[in-house]
Design an enzyme around this catalytic site. Structure first.
Site, PDB file in Angstrom:
ATOM      1  N   ASP A   1      63.832  27.430  40.701  1.00  0.00           N
ATOM      2  CA  ASP A   1      63.580  26.568  39.543  1.00  0.00           C
ATOM      3  C   ASP A   1      64.727  26.685  38.525  1.00  0.00           C
ATOM      4  O   ASP A   1      64.799  25.894  37.587  1.00  0.00           O
ATOM      5  CB  ASP A   1      62.264  27.006  38.867  1.00  0.00           C
TER       6      ASP A   1
ATOM      7  N   GLN B   1      54.435  28.152  38.877  1.00  0.00           N
ATOM      8  CA  GLN B   1      54.128  26.864  38.255  1.00  0.00           C
ATOM      9  C   GLN B   1      53.772  27.057  36.774  1.00  0.00           C
ATOM     10  O   GLN B   1      52.917  27.874  36.439  1.00  0.00           O
ATOM     11  CB  GLN B   1      52.966  26.208  39.011  1.00  0.00           C
TER      12      GLN B   1
ATOM     13  N   LYS C   1      54.543  20.176  46.469  1.00  0.00           N
ATOM     14  CA  LYS C   1      55.682  21.053  46.796  1.00  0.00           C
ATOM     15  C   LYS C   1      55.469  21.715  48.150  1.00  0.00           C
ATOM     16  O   LYS C   1      56.373  21.776  48.983  1.00  0.00           O
ATOM     17  CB  LYS C   1      55.866  22.105  45.690  1.00  0.00           C
TER      18      LYS C   1
END
Ligand code: NDP
Length: 300
Positions: free
Chosen positions: A121, A98, A54
């Site tokens: 997200d 994460q 990422k």
């Protein structure tokens, strides 16, 4: 006739290039450099790979990448304090924590600390609510990637029967909402559903998000259907005894490819779309926070 293989890798490159071009335009026209902060707690090897990928793609797209690597023993309060600092940081337009988090943390509590405008997200309760209500908001990346690939394969999805197998917060539920927004007739199946093969045989669009290797057989697929396989399952590679693993999806690809009209492979299908859509979401978030129109090149 065998199905067209949907090249998610190539499509994802296009999404990332369009995000990169939009970043260059934003810098030139508005002096705006989108920034993405990624937070990893602990040393889970798979999570480390995701976070590194990422960060790399963020920089490649011309954006600022802020990596926060915290030890496993970090307290929930300290993590929440970091997220709050990132919420207040003008250089950070997107925040991603994460998953999975260490067991001593409440994932939902941490995620819901992220400001919804920076929730790239798309996992906060506010983002989920906006999606259900059809309001503008940041949409989870993997589901968005699935629908982009389906639309690219089929065109207009209006009126098509879509079956989503899986009802997770991360994939199944949001993908079902996105398909509904595309005017599909949507069925969501799960571990308690009856006659999964029968449901699948009616589906023009089948999205598999289960996490069970090759569970969906070729005989379940409606001829000509578009099959989007989200599953990532590690199985021993054919070279027995080498200890090597390979990835397979939730769909028995070799059978399904003989029946479907179009199908995503694993790997190289949905997987690359997830990070590409994260880049896209970060650009969108930056535009919205700066009060700048989101470039139409990012539509889709
Ligand atoms: P979850 O484990 O959270 O959800 C799995 C879903 O599948 C659940 O809703 C479960 O039903 C359902 N299910 C389990 N067994 C069956 C069965 N026998 N029949 C029908 N439904 C069943 O997984 P995720 O949604 O997080 O992920 C799904 C897969 O997608 C995984 O392989 C994951 O690795 C992959 N993935 C890939 C991504 C990518 O970038 N390509 C990103 C995210 C995930 P119930 O709710 O009843 O338990």
């Amino acid at each position: 006739m065998t199905a067209r293989i949907i090249d998610g890798k190539a499509f994802a490159v296009g999404v990332r290039e369009r995000a990169g071009a939009a970043v260059a335009d934003l810098k030139a026209a508005h002096g705006l450099k989108p920034g993405l902060a990624v937070v990893l707690v602990g040393a889970d090897p798979a999570s480390q790979v995701y976070v590194r990928s990422k960060a790399k793609q963020t920089v490649e797209a011309g954006m600022a990448s802020f990596e926060h690597l915290l030890p496993e023993a970090t307290s929930e309060a300290d993590l929440i304090a970091l997220v709050e600092r990132l919420n207040a940081d003008d250089q950070v337009h997107g925040i991603l924590v994460q998953m999975p988090l260490p067991k001593h943390m409440d994932e939902a509590k941490v995620v819901n600390t992220i400001h919804p405008d920076k929730d790239v997200d798309g996992l906060t309760a506010i983002s989920a609510g906006r999606l259900v209500l059809g309001q503008d908001g940041l949409v989870p990346c993997t589901p968005r990637g699935c629908v982009m690939l389906a639309k690219d394969a089929v065109g207009d999805l209006t009126g098509l029967n879509a079956l989503v197998i899986g009802r997770s917060i991360l994939v199944g539920k949001p993908v079902a909402q996105l398909l509904l927004a595309e005017n599909c007739t949507v069925t969501t199946a799960h571990s308690r559903s009856q006659d999964l093969p029968g449901l699948a045989r009616q589906a023009d669009i089948l999205i598999a998000a289960v996490g069970r290797e090759r569970m969906i057989k070729g005989s379940w697929i409606k001829p000509g259907a578009t099959v989007i396989d989200v599953g990532i399952n590690r199985i021993p590679a054919p070279e027995r005894g080498t200890g090597k693993m390979r990835l397979v999806g939730d769909v028995a690809f070799d059978e399904a490819v003989e029946v479907a009209g179009a199908i995503t492979p694993v790997p190289g299908g949905v997987g690359p779309m997830t990070v590409a859509c994260l880049m896209r979401n970060t650009v969108i978030a930056a535009c919205q926070q700066a009060g700048v129109d989101v470039p139409t090149s990012l539509d889709g």
